[in-house]
Design a protein around this motif. Structure first.
Motif, short mmCIF file in Angstrom:
data_model
loop_
_atom_site.label_atom_id
_atom_site.label_comp_id
_atom_site.label_asym_id
_atom_site.label_seq_id
_atom_site.Cartn_x
_atom_site.Cartn_y
_atom_site.Cartn_z
N ILE A 266 0.83 -1.20 0.00
CA ILE A 266 0.00 0.00 0.00
C ILE A 266 0.87 1.25 0.00
O ILE A 266 0.62 2.20 -0.75
N LYS A 267 1.92 1.24 0.82
CA LYS A 267 2.80 2.42 0.88
C LYS A 267 3.46 2.67 -0.47
O LYS A 267 3.59 3.80 -0.92
N ASN A 268 3.85 1.57 -1.11
CA ASN A 268 4.53 1.69 -2.39
C ASN A 268 3.62 2.30 -3.47
O ASN A 268 4.03 3.21 -4.19
N VAL A 269 2.38 1.82 -3.56
CA VAL A 269 1.52 2.34 -4.63
C VAL A 269 1.08 3.78 -4.34
O VAL A 269 0.89 4.58 -5.25
N ILE A 270 0.96 4.11 -3.06
CA ILE A 270 0.60 5.49 -2.74
C ILE A 270 1.77 6.43 -3.05
O ILE A 270 1.58 7.51 -3.60
N SER A 271 2.98 5.98 -2.75
CA SER A 271 4.16 6.79 -3.12
C SER A 271 4.20 6.99 -4.63
O SER A 271 4.59 8.06 -5.10
N TYR A 272 3.83 5.95 -5.36
CA TYR A 272 3.86 6.06 -6.82
C TYR A 272 2.94 7.19 -7.31
O TYR A 272 3.34 8.01 -8.13
N VAL A 273 1.73 7.26 -6.79
CA VAL A 273 0.83 8.33 -7.26
C VAL A 273 1.30 9.70 -6.75
O VAL A 273 1.14 10.70 -7.44
N GLN A 314 4.55 7.16 4.86
CA GLN A 314 5.78 7.28 5.67
C GLN A 314 5.67 6.73 7.09
O GLN A 314 6.68 6.57 7.76
N ASN A 315 4.46 6.47 7.55
CA ASN A 315 4.32 6.02 8.94
C ASN A 315 3.92 4.56 9.05
O ASN A 315 3.22 4.03 8.20
N THR A 316 4.40 3.95 10.13
CA THR A 316 4.11 2.54 10.36
C THR A 316 2.65 2.36 10.75
O THR A 316 2.12 3.12 11.55
N PHE A 317 2.00 1.35 10.15
CA PHE A 317 0.62 1.06 10.51
C PHE A 317 0.63 0.44 11.91
O PHE A 317 1.51 -0.33 12.24
N LYS A 318 -0.37 0.79 12.69
CA LYS A 318 -0.45 0.27 14.05
C LYS A 318 -1.07 -1.13 14.04
O LYS A 318 -2.15 -1.32 13.49
N ARG A 319 -0.38 -2.11 14.61
CA ARG A 319 -0.90 -3.48 14.64
C ARG A 319 -1.50 -3.79 16.01
O ARG A 319 -0.82 -3.69 17.02
N VAL A 320 -2.77 -4.17 16.01
CA VAL A 320 -3.50 -4.36 17.26
C VAL A 320 -4.33 -5.63 17.15
O VAL A 320 -4.97 -5.86 16.12
N SER A 321 -4.32 -6.43 18.20
CA SER A 321 -5.13 -7.65 18.13
C SER A 321 -6.60 -7.28 18.33
O SER A 321 -6.93 -6.25 18.93
N PRO A 367 -3.37 4.46 10.10
CA PRO A 367 -3.91 3.18 9.65
C PRO A 367 -3.65 2.09 10.68
O PRO A 367 -2.61 2.09 11.34
N VAL A 368 -4.61 1.19 10.82
CA VAL A 368 -4.53 0.16 11.84
C VAL A 368 -4.68 -1.22 11.19
O VAL A 368 -5.50 -1.38 10.28
N ILE A 369 -3.86 -2.16 11.63
CA ILE A 369 -4.06 -3.56 11.21
C ILE A 369 -4.57 -4.33 12.40
O ILE A 369 -3.89 -4.46 13.42
N LEU A 370 -5.80 -4.80 12.30
CA LEU A 370 -6.38 -5.64 13.36
C LEU A 370 -6.15 -7.10 12.99
O LEU A 370 -6.35 -7.49 11.84
N PHE A 371 -5.74 -7.91 13.98
CA PHE A 371 -5.48 -9.32 13.66
C PHE A 371 -6.02 -10.24 14.77
O PHE A 371 -6.41 -9.77 15.83
N ASP A 372 -6.00 -11.52 14.47
CA ASP A 372 -6.49 -12.55 15.40
C ASP A 372 -7.94 -12.32 15.83
O ASP A 372 -8.24 -12.08 17.00
N TYR A 373 -8.82 -12.42 14.85
CA TYR A 373 -10.25 -12.24 15.09
C TYR A 373 -10.88 -13.52 15.62
O TYR A 373 -10.36 -14.62 15.40
#
Ligand code: ATP
Ligand code: MN
Length: 480
Positions: A266-273, A314-321, A367-373
């Protein structure tokens, strides 16, 4: 006849050289200045005519929307606002614009509501806003292919017509050639799909994932990028009945690798545009600012469009269970004050978009990544964790959008998968081939689906998904 695009002309040093350009009239002022746009770039080229020497009949044909071929000398512009202009020597009218037809108003510089323009989707792309959106959309598609191709992925074409209805990603559209008035019936009186075109019930695909898994288990890293269809009767600004999805699938990747891939991608394609669509983004940023001026302060975005895109790239996505997220939501102000439509009371609740947006926009502000649902609220193919109640799923949530990515590590253990299918009542015969993948060299593997239009929504700062796809298909609407 050789012609040059407006984009090229605007970056050509003027030396009174003869040039030819084709395009459509955007404005015509004082019988002298024709602004022409050909879609190659957001800006127009100014063509200056000497109306005294121009045929009166021809002059009358130059109206907003008409298609012209203009020849003249490329010179430094006398006026401000543009570096170069064309001193016209010849004009050819490819096609007139019907000045009697009220639809012509779409092409005039007048501002129109997005709702009105949706009804004129064949003409709206000639407006600055839609020209910009569709160029960004095109650039994003290219960036997506480029990212995967440069990272060792193979482009895999998933079938559009599928024979399995077990994917469970959403309501499906039936594909049939049977006569709806008198379909063949079985002895029990049901429609007999044995007599249908494919000899069985078939649907339009809701996801290419299951087939992509088969290919990942041979080619290693694959991705799909194609149309998917969901007959969901949810009239939201985030759902289409026909949308494009990107689904990478990677053998030997676990959930962490999967999250890393999604974030980097996602970061890569956004940087591209950001690098390649500067002018369109500047225009869209201004459009958004203008639109938000009419809104109350609290509804306005905290960042301007380009700043927001830079922030995400440029910022790290927050990873949260999921479990951590539920705690945050349960103790949140809107939950305690009963402001959420769906209150969060216990672990296991499915998150609604109001919750996702609270986490991203109010709590974490990134941006947040939620995991382990919880296994109960996720699909059958997701890998069961050791705790026996959560699965290795991950969703990526974006500001203003909510869910943009849904993915998981897949269940690679044949016995666990079979058991899961049995509990959910998914017949093994339906997915015999999918189970085969666990019989012949099974391995951990992961992938995700990213809704392309949700990415375009984010990149363009638009608010409604109907405005980032050329001809949207939604409930009760398949015009064009
Ligand atoms: P949602 O909860 O928003 O309906 P979902 O859980 O049904 O999404 P998935 O089945 O995981 O979504 O699909 C993967 C991605 O496809 C989603 O993250 C989203 O970006 C996109 N997507 C899903 N449904 C639609 C739709 N109807 N229109 C546009 N994009 C969609
Ligand atoms: Mn859905």
């Amino acid at each position: 006849m050789h012609s040059t695009s407006v984009k090229e002309l605007l970056s050509t040093p003027p030396a009174s050289q003869e040039v030819t350009v084709n395009g459509w009239v955007k404005t015509f002022r004082s019988n002298r200045f024709i602004n022409i746009n050909d879609g190659s770039i957001i800006h127009n080229i100014q063509c200056v005519v000497d109306f005294e020497s121009l045929d009166q009949h021809l002059l009358k044909q130059i109206t907003v929307g008409a298609a012209l071929r203009v020849t003249g000398k490329l010179v430094e512009s006398q006026g401000s606002g543009q570096a170069v202009e064309i001193q016209v020597t010849d004009i050819f009218v490819h096609g007139l614009a019907d000045t009697e037809d009220v639809k012509l108003t779409v092409l005039s510089p007048k501002k129109h509501s997005l709702e009105f323009l949706r009804e004129q989707a064949h003409l709206r792309v000639r407006t600055n806003t839609f020209g910009a959106i569709m160029r960004v959309r095109s650039a994003l598609s290219f960036a997506i292919h480029q990212y995967f191709q440069q990272n060792g992925f193979y482009y895999f074409h998933a079938p559009i017509v599928t024979g399995s209805d077990a994917e469970g990603a959403g309501e499906m559209f039936r594909v049939t050639t049977l006569d709806p008035k008198k379909p063949p019936l079985t002895e029990e009186g049901d429609v007999n799909y044995k007599d249908d075109f494919f000899g069985k019930e078939t649907n339009l695909t809701v996801s290419g994932q299951l087939e992509a898994e088969a290919y990942a288990m041979a080619l290693g890293k694959v991705y799909t990028f194609g149309p998917t269809f969901r007959a969901e009767n949810s009239n939201t600004s985030r759902h289409l009945a026909e949308f494009w999805m990107i689904e990478p699938e990677v053998a030997f990747n676990d959930l962490d690798d999967n999250m890393d891939l999604a974030e980097d991608f996602i970061k890569n394609v956004i940087s591209y545009v950001l690098e390649n669509c500067k002018e369109d983004l500047q225009f869209l940023e201004k459009r958004l600012l203008d639109e938000e001026k009419t809104k109350p302060q609290i509804e306005r975005s905290e960042m301007a469009l380009i700043e927001k895109l830079e922030f995400v790239s440029q910022n790290t996505f927050k990873r949260v269970s999921y479990t951590e997220a539920i705690d945050i939501l349960r103790n949140s102000k809107p939950n305690k004050k009963k402001k959420f439509k769906y209150l969060i009371n216990e672990w296991g609740a499915d998150l609604q978009s109001e919750h996702e947006r609270y986490l991203v926009e109010k709590h974490f502000k990134c941006p947040v990544i939620l995991f382990d649902y919880p296994a109960k609220i996720k699909a059958f193919y997701m890998r069961l964790n050791e705790d026996g109640k959560t699965v290795r799923a991950m969703d990526i949530l974006f500001p203003g959008i909510g869910e943009i990515v849904g993915g998981s590590q897949r269940e690679e253990r044949l016995d666990v998968l079979k058991e899961k299918m049995e509990t959910l009542g998914i017949p093994e015969e339906e997915l015999w081939w999918y189970l085969d993948l666990r019989k012949f060299g099974t391995a951990e593997h992961s992938g995700f689906g990213l809704g392309f239009e949700r990415l375009v929504l984010f990149a363009t700062g638009m608010g409604n998904i109907r405005d980032v796809i050329p001809f949207p298909r939604t409930p009760q609407n398949a015009e064009f």
